[in-house]
Design a protein around this motif. Structure first.
Motif, PDB file in Angstrom:
ATOM      1  N   LEU B  23       0.843  -1.196   0.000  1.00  0.00           N
ATOM      2  CA  LEU B  23       0.000   0.000   0.000  1.00  0.00           C
ATOM      3  C   LEU B  23       0.881   1.250   0.000  1.00  0.00           C
ATOM      4  CD1 LEU B  23      -3.113   0.391   0.254  1.00  0.00           C
ATOM      5  CD2 LEU B  23      -2.740   0.653   2.713  1.00  0.00           C
ATOM      6  N   PRO B  24       0.727   2.152  -0.970  1.00  0.00           N
ATOM      7  CA  PRO B  24       1.550   3.370  -0.930  1.00  0.00           C
ATOM      8  C   PRO B  24       1.111   4.268   0.231  1.00  0.00           C
ATOM      9  CG  PRO B  24      -0.006   3.449  -2.752  1.00  0.00           C
ATOM     10  CD  PRO B  24      -0.180   2.115  -2.113  1.00  0.00           C
ATOM     11  N   GLU B  25       2.065   5.110   0.680  1.00  0.00           N
ATOM     12  CA  GLU B  25       1.817   6.010   1.811  1.00  0.00           C
ATOM     13  C   GLU B  25       0.602   6.891   1.572  1.00  0.00           C
ATOM     14  OE1 GLU B  25       3.693   6.975   4.879  1.00  0.00           O
ATOM     15  OE2 GLU B  25       3.850   4.796   4.539  1.00  0.00           O
ATOM     16  N   SER B  26       0.609   7.473   0.375  1.00  0.00           N
ATOM     17  CA  SER B  26      -0.468   8.421   0.098  1.00  0.00           C
ATOM     18  C   SER B  26      -0.866   8.295  -1.362  1.00  0.00           C
ATOM     19  CB  SER B  26      -0.001   9.840   0.382  1.00  0.00           C
ATOM     20  OG  SER B  26       1.094  10.116  -0.495  1.00  0.00           O
ATOM     21  N   GLY B  27      -1.812   9.114  -1.771  1.00  0.00           N
ATOM     22  CA  GLY B  27      -2.246   9.120  -3.165  1.00  0.00           C
ATOM     23  C   GLY B  27      -3.479   8.260  -3.369  1.00  0.00           C
ATOM     24  N   ASP B  28      -4.068   8.417  -4.539  1.00  0.00           N
ATOM     25  CA  ASP B  28      -5.302   7.702  -4.849  1.00  0.00           C
ATOM     26  C   ASP B  28      -4.994   6.279  -5.288  1.00  0.00           C
ATOM     27  OD1 ASP B  28      -6.250  10.216  -4.440  1.00  0.00           O
ATOM     28  OD2 ASP B  28      -6.634  10.675  -6.568  1.00  0.00           O
ATOM     29  N   ILE B  29      -5.813   5.364  -4.842  1.00  0.00           N
ATOM     30  CA  ILE B  29      -5.568   3.965  -5.212  1.00  0.00           C
ATOM     31  C   ILE B  29      -6.839   3.291  -5.747  1.00  0.00           C
ATOM     32  CG2 ILE B  29      -3.629   3.528  -3.638  1.00  0.00           C
ATOM     33  CD1 ILE B  29      -5.719   2.348  -1.674  1.00  0.00           C
ATOM     34  N   LEU B  30      -6.580   2.352  -6.653  1.00  0.00           N
ATOM     35  CA  LEU B  30      -7.674   1.563  -7.224  1.00  0.00           C
ATOM     36  C   LEU B  30      -7.345   0.114  -6.875  1.00  0.00           C
ATOM     37  CD1 LEU B  30     -10.091   2.328  -9.048  1.00  0.00           C
ATOM     38  CD2 LEU B  30      -8.594   2.096 -11.022  1.00  0.00           C
ATOM     39  N   VAL B  31      -8.217  -0.544  -6.107  1.00  0.00           N
ATOM     40  CA  VAL B  31      -7.873  -1.889  -5.618  1.00  0.00           C
ATOM     41  C   VAL B  31      -8.907  -2.928  -6.070  1.00  0.00           C
ATOM     42  CG1 VAL B  31      -6.654  -1.005  -3.585  1.00  0.00           C
ATOM     43  CG2 VAL B  31      -9.089  -1.544  -3.427  1.00  0.00           C
ATOM     44  N   PRO B  32      -8.453  -4.153  -6.213  1.00  0.00           N
ATOM     45  CA  PRO B  32      -9.385  -5.211  -6.611  1.00  0.00           C
ATOM     46  C   PRO B  32     -10.462  -5.433  -5.550  1.00  0.00           C
ATOM     47  CG  PRO B  32      -7.104  -5.975  -6.772  1.00  0.00           C
ATOM     48  CD  PRO B  32      -7.067  -4.660  -6.066  1.00  0.00           C
ATOM     49  N   ALA B  33     -11.600  -5.906  -5.985  1.00  0.00           N
ATOM     50  CA  ALA B  33     -12.742  -6.081  -5.093  1.00  0.00           C
ATOM     51  C   ALA B  33     -12.398  -6.877  -3.846  1.00  0.00           C
ATOM     52  CB  ALA B  33     -13.885  -6.759  -5.852  1.00  0.00           C
ATOM     53  N   GLU B  34     -11.681  -7.981  -4.012  1.00  0.00           N
ATOM     54  CA  GLU B  34     -11.471  -8.824  -2.821  1.00  0.00           C
ATOM     55  C   GLU B  34     -10.571  -8.140  -1.801  1.00  0.00           C
ATOM     56  OE1 GLU B  34      -8.999 -11.981  -5.481  1.00  0.00           O
ATOM     57  OE2 GLU B  34      -9.042 -12.365  -3.327  1.00  0.00           O
ATOM     58  N   ARG B  35      -9.603  -7.381  -2.296  1.00  0.00           N
ATOM     59  CA  ARG B  35      -8.758  -6.634  -1.360  1.00  0.00           C
ATOM     60  C   ARG B  35      -9.572  -5.541  -0.666  1.00  0.00           C
ATOM     61  NH1 ARG B  35      -2.690  -4.352  -2.524  1.00  0.00           N
ATOM     62  NH2 ARG B  35      -2.387  -3.323  -0.503  1.00  0.00           N
ATOM     63  N   PHE B  36     -10.407  -4.906  -1.456  1.00  0.00           N
ATOM     64  CA  PHE B  36     -11.238  -3.845  -0.885  1.00  0.00           C
ATOM     65  C   PHE B  36     -12.156  -4.402   0.198  1.00  0.00           C
ATOM     66  CE2 PHE B  36     -15.217  -1.446  -0.792  1.00  0.00           C
ATOM     67  CZ  PHE B  36     -14.747  -0.188  -0.480  1.00  0.00           C
ATOM     68  N   LEU B  37     -12.850  -5.474  -0.120  1.00  0.00           N
ATOM     69  CA  LEU B  37     -13.804  -6.033   0.842  1.00  0.00           C
ATOM     70  C   LEU B  37     -13.094  -6.590   2.069  1.00  0.00           C
ATOM     71  CD1 LEU B  37     -16.295  -7.819  -1.621  1.00  0.00           C
ATOM     72  CD2 LEU B  37     -16.656  -5.657  -0.397  1.00  0.00           C
ATOM     73  N   GLY B  38     -11.814  -7.023   1.878  1.00  0.00           N
ATOM     74  CA  GLY B  38     -11.048  -7.582   2.988  1.00  0.00           C
ATOM     75  C   GLY B  38     -10.732  -6.530   4.052  1.00  0.00           C
ATOM     76  N   ASP B  39     -10.587  -5.268   3.637  1.00  0.00           N
ATOM     77  CA  ASP B  39     -10.231  -4.236   4.611  1.00  0.00           C
ATOM     78  C   ASP B  39     -10.813  -2.886   4.200  1.00  0.00           C
ATOM     79  OD1 ASP B  39      -9.049  -2.816   6.680  1.00  0.00           O
ATOM     80  OD2 ASP B  39      -7.145  -2.560   5.614  1.00  0.00           O
ATOM     81  N   ALA B  40     -12.084  -2.846   3.981  1.00  0.00           N
ATOM     82  CA  ALA B  40     -12.702  -1.624   3.473  1.00  0.00           C
ATOM     83  C   ALA B  40     -12.489  -0.464   4.443  1.00  0.00           C
ATOM     84  CB  ALA B  40     -14.185  -1.846   3.226  1.00  0.00           C
ATOM     85  N   GLU B  41     -12.734  -0.714   5.748  1.00  0.00           N
ATOM     86  CA  GLU B  41     -12.630   0.377   6.722  1.00  0.00           C
ATOM     87  C   GLU B  41     -11.235   0.968   6.717  1.00  0.00           C
ATOM     88  OE1 GLU B  41     -15.359   1.459   8.063  1.00  0.00           O
ATOM     89  OE2 GLU B  41     -16.385  -0.207   7.052  1.00  0.00           O
ATOM     90  N   GLY B  42     -10.229   0.086   6.762  1.00  0.00           N
ATOM     91  CA  GLY B  42      -8.835   0.516   6.799  1.00  0.00           C
ATOM     92  C   GLY B  42      -8.477   1.351   5.582  1.00  0.00           C
ATOM     93  N   LEU B  43      -8.844   0.846   4.410  1.00  0.00           N
ATOM     94  CA  LEU B  43      -8.486   1.539   3.169  1.00  0.00           C
ATOM     95  C   LEU B  43      -9.153   2.911   3.089  1.00  0.00           C
ATOM     96  CD1 LEU B  43      -8.706  -1.440   0.667  1.00  0.00           C
ATOM     97  CD2 LEU B  43      -6.626  -0.237   1.365  1.00  0.00           C
ATOM     98  N   LEU B  44     -10.394   2.958   3.533  1.00  0.00           N
ATOM     99  CA  LEU B  44     -11.130   4.210   3.400  1.00  0.00           C
ATOM    100  C   LEU B  44     -10.628   5.261   4.391  1.00  0.00           C
ATOM    101  CD1 LEU B  44     -14.687   2.725   2.847  1.00  0.00           C
ATOM    102  CD2 LEU B  44     -13.406   4.125   1.212  1.00  0.00           C
ATOM    103  N   LYS B  45      -9.929   4.826   5.464  1.00  0.00           N
ATOM    104  CA  LYS B  45      -9.435   5.766   6.474  1.00  0.00           C
ATOM    105  C   LYS B  45      -8.208   6.533   5.999  1.00  0.00           C
ATOM    106  CE  LYS B  45     -10.357   3.560  10.599  1.00  0.00           C
ATOM    107  NZ  LYS B  45      -9.801   2.450  11.109  1.00  0.00           N
TER     108      LYS B  45
END
Ligand code: HEM
Ligand code: SF4
Lengths: 551, 171
Positions: B23-45
């Motif tokens: 995961l990069p420190e900052s910047g906009d990211i586009l992630v695959p569905a399974e990764r997103f669903l695996g840690d949605a709260e974390g990623l969105l923070k």
């Protein structure tokens, strides 16, 4: 007739200009063949054995005379002077040059004809009863609804890349001439107890490798809801239809695998979300479409004019009249079927000269209208009975008065090995041989209604599964072999035929058909018992015995 | 692959991550569905926008709870022939009122732009530079539409009614 307005014409022209650009990009190499393939298919262009094949749509089988002349023009200018009418109310040209296709399309666009969605994995040309609007006793003209659905499915932004091709057929008569039960969606126009117009909706029919007869998914969908209901079916299919295997991608497989109840529930769920959306059709819109169909100014004519009475003395005329002329909903008029099955000819072919001459006859005798039916014949829908003798003479001169409609030589056949790159066997030569064997009209007439359908491979373009006698060409050890089925039918009692035994060689097919026919003549209880009824009563066994006893 | 966004060729602010790219420190990211669903709260923070790449065979319902929070949804056309994502796009726009960036990815040619725009896509990862450059011209190719979709364009059926009524006014 339905009249295109400026809006429809604009769309067709925009499509032609897009395709011109696509062809240009293909010819310059900007598009690969793989990329171009789906684009050309969406415009009815196949790459065949010898050349490009071009399939032009005739929505619900209705043509105006200027349109038929335009088809003749394309045959003459861009092809080898003839066209082939198909079981899907289309016409195919077999020898067109890719670079000239945009011009051919542009010429057709002048008269409101196009080739949109005549192939490819999208919603194909909507088909209907070739007697629509003139058949006695129909609920109402099914072309009003066919046209509504044609518009809705043309360049649909969600369903232009479906798992497979998708075909919709509509009938409004008790007797189904549109073969709705072998379509992905079959619609039967009906009235409910309140007298409102709607549809019985059938789904999951189709032929090909795995043939199925369609099942009823809903007994009544109100006319105003028909677009949203179709959209719901398609959305479920687009998402869940198989894409891993093209042989299993048709909706018939999805319906079969889920079961009709489960499939119906999915569709119902989806439909509840969208039925009250802008897809709901108000009466005003339906009236608007209805108003753009014009009907002839029929005269008040006697039921039995003198001309017809006199001509009845001529046995040749009578032979033709008995099988080519059908009752019309208006007194004094008839529907005339024009056989494209001359003895020794390829079924469904018409020359440019025949098309032009037919257009002239339609102007003179049928208010400028022609129909194309799925049996690969044409029809003139509004002929005054007094004109029948003159029309017959004129047709006879053109080689278009073969008195064999619905008889054993009224054969449906796909192009087979003569043109088709998918074929395993020849179809046309088999059809030609059979038309010669049964050329004797007395005999054919004695046999009565009997449909032979021939396909050159498992894809079933000739509808062999639903032929009373079905002939399917397959390949075995490098040789053409033909499997024979009996008992199929494509009407309101649609059924798939049953195989009678091992395949036979090319040279034996006509003999086998003769054997089957002889068996039938010997077995039938009375002359009125049709072939289909005898097969139904006795099953295949006696036919099998007759055919294989000596082979 | 050139990106067309809002009708123009644009830079892509999103970094596309695989399931296991750090995961990069900052910047906009586009992630695959399974990764997103695996840690949605974390990623969105984290700082930066989050977009999700949604495969065309996964039920869109799973994404619905997050639609207010993701900045982009990328739908996939593995080949031109596979049109499942058209249905997903329409559901996102029309049923679930998704208003963020809706991106078409995979095999995208100019010949699909009109269909995609009508289904609700507003950004496109285009296969060929020439097609990306032809976007504006190609997007305007059609002026007549037979079906209602969420893009709100008037259909041929309704345009006829309008014409008829406006004709009726003077007579
Ligand atoms: C010569 C070029 C042609 C090619 C390459 C071609 C190709 C195909 C293919 C691949 C299928 C199988 C699709 C499936 O059901 O899975 C099919 C089915 C069919 N084709 Fe053709 N065809 C050709 C000509 C024709 C002609 C001339 C007719 C009409 C006479 C026709 C009418 C049909 C029909 C009615 C089906 C049945 C499909 C069904 O309902 O299941 N095709 N064709
Ligand atoms: S049935 Fe087979 S051989 Fe005949 S036209 Fe269709 S694909 Fe070709």
């Amino acid at each position: 007739m339905y009249a295109y307005d400026e809006i429809d014409r604009t769309l067709v022209n925009e499509r032609v200009s897009e395709f011109r650009d696509q062809v240009k990009r293909r010819l310059s190499g900007e598009l690969t063949e793989d990329e171009f393939k789906i684009l050309r298919l969406q415009n009815g262009v196949y790459l065949q054995l010898h050349a490009y094949m071009f399939r032009v749509a005739i929505p619900y089988g209705t043509l105006a005379t200027n349109q038929l002349r335009a088809l003749a023009h394309v045959a003459r200018k861009y092809d080898r002077g003839y066209g082939h009418f198909t079981t899907r109310q289309n016409i195919q040209f077999n020898w067109i040059k890719l670079a000239e296709l945009p011009d051919a399309l542009e010429d057709l666009a002048q008269v409101g004809i196009h080739a949109m969605q005549t192939s490819g994995n999208n919603m194909r040309n909507v088909t209907s009863d070739q007697w629509a609007g003139v058949a006695p006793g129909e609920i109402e003209d099914p072309r009003i609804w066919s046209e509504l659905i044609r518009q809705h499915t043309t360049l649909h932004p969600e369903f232009s890349f479906l798992p497979r091709k998708f075909k919709i057929a509509i009938t409004a008569s008790d007797h189904d001439r549109a073969a709705i039960k072998i379509h992905d969606i079959g619609l039967r126009l009906i009235k409910n107890e309140k007298g409102e117009t709607g549809f019985e909706v059938l789904v999951g029919g189709g032929l090909g490798r795995t043939p199925f007869i369609a099942k009823t998914i809903k007994h009544f969908v109100h006319g105003r809801d028909i677009l949203s209901y179709i959209e719901a079916i398609l959305r479920v299919y687009n998402q869940y239809g198989r894409r891993d295997n093209i042989y299993k991608a048709r909706i018939k497989i999805l319906v079969h695998e889920l079961g009709i109840e489960k499939f119906a529930r999915e569709v119902e769920d989806e439909w509840q979300h969208i039925r009250n959306s802008s897809l709901q059709i108000d009466d005003e819109v339906i009236e608007d479409i209805r108003s753009r169909f014009t009907y002839p100014a029929y005269e008040k004519l006697p039921h039995m004019p003198d001309e017809l009475r006199q001509a009845a003395a001529d046995p040749e005329f009578e032979a033709w009249r008995k099988n080519s002329v059908a009752p019309h909903k208006v007194q004094g008029y008839s529907i005339v079927t024009i056989s494209l099955k001359p003895t020794g000819g390829p079924p469904g072919d018409a020359t440019a000269e025949q098309m032009d001459a037919l257009a002239d006859l339609a102007d003179k005798y049928s208010f400028g209208e022609i129909r194309v039916g799925h049996e690969q014949n044409l029809a003139l829908p509004h002929v005054a009975k007094r004109d029948l003798p003159a029309l017959w003479k004129a047709l006879d001169k053109l080689g278009l008065a073969t008195p064999n409609v619905n008889l054993i030589t009224d054969i449906i056949a796909c192009p087979g090995l003569d043109y088709c790159s998918l074929a395993n066997a020849r179809s046309i030569p088999i059809a030609q041989e059979l038309t010669r064997r049964f050329a004797n009209h007395e005999l054919a007439n004695l046999i009565g209604r009997l449909h032979i359908n021939i396909s050159g491979c498992i894809n079933a373009c000739g509808h062999h599964h639903v032929g009373h006698i079905g002939i399917l060409g397959v390949e075995k050890n490098g040789e053409e072999v033909y499997q024979i089925t009996i008992g199929g039918r494509a009407d309101e009692n649609a059924a798939l035929g049953t195989l009678i035994g091992p395949g036979v060689k090319f040279d034996e097919v006509a003999d086998v058909v003769e054997d089957i026919v002889e068996a039938y003549l010997a077995l039938r209880e009375r002359p009125e018992e049709l072939f289909m009824d005898t097969v139904k009563r006795l099953g295949v066994e006696p036919f099998k015995e007759r055919v294989y006893a000596t082979r | 692959m050139p990106l067309v966004n809002g009708g123009k060729i644009a830079d892509d602010s999103f970094a596309k991550l695989a399931v296991d790219t750090p995961l990069p420190e900052s910047g906009d990211i586009l992630v695959p569905a399974e990764r997103f669903l695996g840690d949605a709260e974390g990623l969105l923070k984290r700082a930066g926008k989050v977009g999700v790449i949604w495969p065309n065979n996964r039920d869109i319902d799973e994404l619905v709870p997050y639609l207010g929070k993701v900045a982009a949804v990328a739908l996939v056309f593995p080949t031109f022939r596979d049109g499942r994502a058209y249905s997903q796009a329409r559901l996102l726009r029309e049923r679930y009122n998704y208003r963020g960036e809706l991106r078409a990815t995979g095999q995208i040619l100019r010949d699909q732009f009109v269909f995609m725009l009508r289904a609700g896509f507003d950004s496109f990862e285009v296969k060929k530079q020439a097609d990306a450059e032809a976007f504006m011209q190609t997007a305007k190719r059609y002026s007549v539409f037979y079906q209602p979709t969420g893009d709100g364009r008037i259909t041929a059926l309704h345009r006829r009614m309008q014409l008829r009524h406006s004709e009726g006014v003077g007579t």
